[in-house]
Write an enzyme that holds these catalytic residues in place. Structure first.
Site, PDB file in Angstrom:
ATOM      1  N   ARG A 150      -2.874 -45.003  37.413  1.00  0.00           N
ATOM      2  CA  ARG A 150      -3.320 -45.802  38.561  1.00  0.00           C
ATOM      3  C   ARG A 150      -2.338 -45.671  39.719  1.00  0.00           C
ATOM      4  NH1 ARG A 150      -5.577 -48.610  34.314  1.00  0.00           N
ATOM      5  NH2 ARG A 150      -7.844 -48.337  34.388  1.00  0.00           N
ATOM      6  N   ASP A 179      -7.071 -41.279  33.758  1.00  0.00           N
ATOM      7  CA  ASP A 179      -8.014 -42.385  33.901  1.00  0.00           C
ATOM      8  C   ASP A 179      -8.994 -42.014  34.998  1.00  0.00           C
ATOM      9  OD1 ASP A 179      -9.150 -45.175  34.047  1.00  0.00           O
ATOM     10  OD2 ASP A 179      -7.459 -45.545  32.721  1.00  0.00           O
ATOM     11  N   HIS A 249     -13.580 -43.641  31.181  1.00  0.00           N
ATOM     12  CA  HIS A 249     -12.446 -43.485  32.100  1.00  0.00           C
ATOM     13  C   HIS A 249     -12.249 -41.997  32.429  1.00  0.00           C
ATOM     14  CE1 HIS A 249     -11.185 -47.648  32.249  1.00  0.00           C
ATOM     15  NE2 HIS A 249     -11.268 -47.727  30.934  1.00  0.00           N
ATOM     16  N   GLU A 313     -13.742 -49.319  27.091  1.00  0.00           N
ATOM     17  CA  GLU A 313     -14.550 -49.588  28.285  1.00  0.00           C
ATOM     18  C   GLU A 313     -15.470 -48.424  28.652  1.00  0.00           C
ATOM     19  OE1 GLU A 313     -11.587 -52.742  30.534  1.00  0.00           O
ATOM     20  OE2 GLU A 313     -11.382 -50.617  31.017  1.00  0.00           O
ATOM     21  N   TRP A 379      -6.267 -54.791  21.885  1.00  0.00           N
ATOM     22  CA  TRP A 379      -5.938 -55.338  23.199  1.00  0.00           C
ATOM     23  C   TRP A 379      -6.812 -56.518  23.590  1.00  0.00           C
ATOM     24  CZ3 TRP A 379      -8.820 -55.446  27.822  1.00  0.00           C
ATOM     25  CH2 TRP A 379     -10.051 -54.779  27.786  1.00  0.00           C
ATOM     26  N   PHE A 405       1.595 -56.875  31.305  1.00  0.00           N
ATOM     27  CA  PHE A 405       2.605 -57.271  32.278  1.00  0.00           C
ATOM     28  C   PHE A 405       2.235 -56.945  33.720  1.00  0.00           C
ATOM     29  CE2 PHE A 405       5.778 -56.852  28.582  1.00  0.00           C
ATOM     30  CZ  PHE A 405       5.321 -58.060  28.076  1.00  0.00           C
ATOM     31  N   TRP A 454       0.034 -52.164  33.223  1.00  0.00           N
ATOM     32  CA  TRP A 454      -1.017 -51.479  33.976  1.00  0.00           C
ATOM     33  C   TRP A 454      -0.683 -51.598  35.460  1.00  0.00           C
ATOM     34  CZ3 TRP A 454      -4.053 -48.656  31.044  1.00  0.00           C
ATOM     35  CH2 TRP A 454      -4.238 -49.023  29.709  1.00  0.00           C
ATOM     36  N   THR A 455      -0.943 -50.545  36.218  1.00  0.00           N
ATOM     37  CA  THR A 455      -0.369 -50.490  37.561  1.00  0.00           C
ATOM     38  C   THR A 455      -1.394 -50.506  38.693  1.00  0.00           C
ATOM     39  OG1 THR A 455      -0.267 -48.056  37.506  1.00  0.00           O
ATOM     40  CG2 THR A 455       1.666 -49.271  36.722  1.00  0.00           C
ATOM     41  N   GLU A 456      -2.639 -50.945  38.436  1.00  0.00           N
ATOM     42  CA  GLU A 456      -3.599 -51.019  39.537  1.00  0.00           C
ATOM     43  C   GLU A 456      -3.006 -51.742  40.742  1.00  0.00           C
ATOM     44  OE1 GLU A 456      -6.474 -51.447  35.927  1.00  0.00           O
ATOM     45  OE2 GLU A 456      -4.351 -51.773  36.373  1.00  0.00           O
TER      46      GLU A 456
END
Length: 751
Positions: A150, A179, A249, A313, A379, A405, A454-456
């Site tokens: 991301r 992704d 993804h 997903e 998860w 986180f 996760w870095t969105e």
């Protein structure tokens, strides 16, 4: 090892806490003359010793010599028959001895000795209290997941992160490399994966330069860089587990190679949206040839036992609508699309197993039937782990939200962007990695625990560090230490030393969550301003002054709201172990401040999908900072609870906007759109609830051409007493998302 935990008054300042520690008489003085001794010809002991020496150099400024000759000092020695990564450490007046049967134990024994040497911050020689430690990890998988798809991190940052992981005795870096938003790994057989799939345009106004040209964002890791990272990690007892997403993804891959997709009408560029996308790989033999070729190159780069294939997903709409895929399902005897995903995963697993590897995936791989040898990463809570363990499959616990986180870690307006729910270090520490629903035999299938970042919404490396630490220190203790040492008060007591180590190593880390936060309200009967202080630490105490004086050990301890007058200077800090921890905060209090509520303080009308988002202002010439607004993107609506409305006739609102760059499926159609009274819409203020009387409306016309924050001011109908105020926008489209940054109550006399 099942001995009782030491009392925290005597326990050494180690994170993660050891299994057993016994204090002894005397001290060992570590200084520049100390020699580190290793067995002759033992390359692993030499490597463990070198890491210890480097840590001491970086944090205490001492340059220690190493020798393979017998003698006094710090001795690394081999023992026989110890458990994996276990070690013994004996510190006495004559020196220190670290004993272990493998490299991991030698490395972690050195880390523990370094922590003892840095229990007091400072440079130069240090005296270490004599002690004997026997230690071994609770779990074999002690992991951190880094999402580089991301937002891209530099190779230097990844290497630095591995270094800090080792100081926490973490041993798995789960590296999320592909992704919908990017493909970050160079694949020689398919160069377009990175030529096309590694780049995208930023969303909204921030995606253009000052001339209106699109700004591309991205990057990828070359195979040489990956080899460097894998080798660097192995030298610190860390295994890098790559994640290559399938069957969902997949957008970045199918944009690069459209023949891999399940529909004909494909985008021609990688999207900048976040969320769950519908694009899936198809099930043609050519697609599996592609995936197996990719995995062959992945396996050549990553010697890890496990290869992560995602599996999460995967929205099945495209498979359902594809006549060829439906016909193929009938040929295969597959009953539905969930079973088709299971068939897909099983086919990939056979290829991995044939190459001596094991498949691991997110808990959706349970749907439709689990592949025979698959390991499940749970998860969506812990239910996936429980189901997998009951089936006899191994599992790793990494449940959202507590081990995710990207979530905020405090309610502070200084918090960086992320998901809206607050997950503090204390919340992480409270997670139980041994579900009561499992038997002892089933618990043996829990490989370990992992924290995910996760870095969105984490676009800078500084923010990434801030989100990770010290929450990963709590994960480290969950994964390493036995249950009998799990004690938040004990962990919190050791935390200040850990933060000092971060400072010495130059590791950016969060302190906002343990620092005082201020909230103000008008006191009853015009008595002044009520000052409330809080933090997320749940230990120690908050000390404060209201006259601008220094916050010392003699300052008042906060217990309940304090009444002050306008102009008072409030200073406060958190105290732990008799010392301040984190920053001291200072505020000059005014009556105006008491009637301001930021989006961090306002309640959300509903809890659909709450995010702390930056506004859409483009980058300025001197700063990249933007406002952060807490918004439910599925229902942008806020409540100012118990607003004091006596004498209030005006409202000032700071508002901003975000692009609606979210793939949320059918949920988009249910986002409420309230009818507009003016051409560009308005911010409505309603009394008591969102269906209550409309007492004010601020036109959005001044804001529509401003990518930053716009200040709107208008009148509201006078009211008496305290009431909830509902704040919501009228609009005719979900895009953009209008958001309140802050709201201020006023009057013509007191604007």
């Amino acid at each position: 090892m099942t001995v009782a935990a030491p009392s925290w008054a005597q326990a050494p300042s180690l994170i993660p806490a050891p299994v057993a520690a016994t204090p002894a008489e005397g001290v060992f003085r570590l200084d520049a003359a100390t020699v580190v001794r290793i067995p002759p010809g033992d390359a692993e002991a030499a490597r463990a010793a070198a890491y210890f020496i480097d840590l001491i150099r970086r944090t205490r400024g001492l340059e220690l010599a190493v020798s393979d000759a017998p003698g006094a000092g710090i001795v690394f020695e081999r023992n026989e028959g110890g458990a994996e990564d276990a070690y013994g450490l004996a510190v006495g007046p004559g020196g220190a001895t670290i004993g272990a049967s493998d490299f991991g134990g030698l490395l972690y024994g050195g880390v523990s000795l370094w922590q003892l040497a840095t229990a007091e911050a400072g440079q130069g020689a240090v005296e270490i209290a004599a002690t004997t430690i026997e230690d071994a990890p609770r779990f074999g998988w002690r992991g951190l997941m880094l999402d580089s798809a991301r937002h891209f991190q530099s190779i230097e940052m990844v290497r630095d992160l591995i270094d800090v992981m080792a100081t926490h005795k973490l041993n798995v870096l789960h590296w999320h490399l592909t992704d919908d938003q990017a493909w970050r790994l160079e694949i020689n057989a398919y160069p377009r994966l990175t030529e096309v799939g590694a780049w995208r345009q930023q969303a909204g106004a921030a995606g253009f330069d000052e001339t209106g040209e699109p700004l591309l964002y991205g990057g990828f890791y070359t195979q040489d860089q990956v080899r460097e990272i894998v080798a660097y990690a192995a030298a610190l007892n860390i295994t890098v587990v790559p994640e290559i997403e399938m069957p969902g993804h997949a957008l970045a891959a199918v944009v690069a190679y459209p023949e891999l997709g399940s529909v004909e009408d494909l985008p021609d560029a990688v999207f900048t949206d976040w969320g769950v996308f519908p694009w899936l790989f198809n099930i043609e033999d050519g697609t599996f040839e592609f995936l197996e070729t990719v995995l062959d190159e992945v396996m050549a780069l990553f010697p890890s036992e496990y290869i992560h294939i995602g599996g999460d997903e995967a929205v099945k709409d495209q498979w359902e609508a594809n006549a060829h895929i439906q016909a193929r399902m009938a040929e295969l005897g597959v009953a539905d699309e969930n079973e088709l995903q299971s068939w897909f995963v099983r086919r990939i697993e056979r290829h991995l197993n044939a190459n001596g590897r094991r498949l691991i995936g997110w808990d959706e791989i349970l749907e439709g039937g689990l592949a025979p040898n698959a390991t499940v990463m749970s998860w969506r809570g812990i239910d996936g782990a429980i189901e997998a363990a009951r089936m006899g499959h191994d599992t790793v616990l990494t449940p959202a939200p507590v081990l995710y986180f990207d979530h905020r870690q405090s309610h502070s307006p200084d918090e960086s962007p992320g998901r809206g729910a607050v997950i503090s270090t204390r919340d992480v520490y409270a997670f139980d990695p041994a579900p009561d629903a499992l038997t002892e035999d089933q618990l043996d299938h829990i490989l370990g625990v992992q924290g995910n970042v996760w870095t969105e919404h984490i676009r800078t490396e500084e923010r990434l560090w801030d989100k990770l630490f010290p929450r990963m220190a709590a994960v480290a203790e969950l994964a390493w230490s036995p249950p009998h040492v799990n004690d938040w008060a004990g962990f919190a007591a050791r935390l200040p030393d850990q933060l000092d180590r971060y400072e010495a190593l130059g590791v950016t880390h969060a302190t906002i969550w343990l620092e005082p936060m201020l909230s103000l309200d008008l006191a009853e009967d015009d008595a002044g301003i009520a000052v409330a202080l809080s933090n997320e630490l749940g230990a120690g105490e908050i000390r404060y002054t209201t006259d601008g004086g220094d916050v010392t050990s003699d300052a008042a301890v906060y217990e309940d709201a304090v009444i002050v007058q306008s102009g008072a200077v409030v200073r406060a800090s958190t105290w732990l172990n008799g010392e301040p921890i984190g920053r001291e905060r200072e505020w000059t209090v005014s009556a105006r401040d008491a009637v301001i509520r930021t989006s961090h303080q306002l309640a959300q009308c509903t809890g659909g999908l709450v995010l702390a988002l930056e506004d859409d202002a483009p980058r300025g010439p001197d700063t990249d900072e933007r406002a952060v607004l807490v918004t439910d993107i599925l229902n942008p609506c806020w409540v100012y609870e118990a607003a004091p409305l006596d004498g209030v006739t005006m409202v000032t609102a700071h508002v901003g906007s975000h692009p609606f760059n979210y793939q949320v499926g059918a949920a988009r159609d249910s986002v409420p759109l309230h009818p507009m009274s003016t051409p560009h819409g308005e911010l409505e203020i309603r009394l008591d609830n969102c269906e209550g009387p409309l007492i004010g409306a601020l036109s959005l016309t001044p804001a529509v051409d401003n990518d930053g924050i716009t200040v709107l001011t208008g009148e509201i109908a006078p009211q008496d007493g305290r009431h909830d105020l509902c704040l919501r926008f009228t609009r005719d489209s979900v895009d953009p998302i209008w958001a309140v940054e802050r709201i201020t109550l006023g009057s013509r006399e007191r604007p």
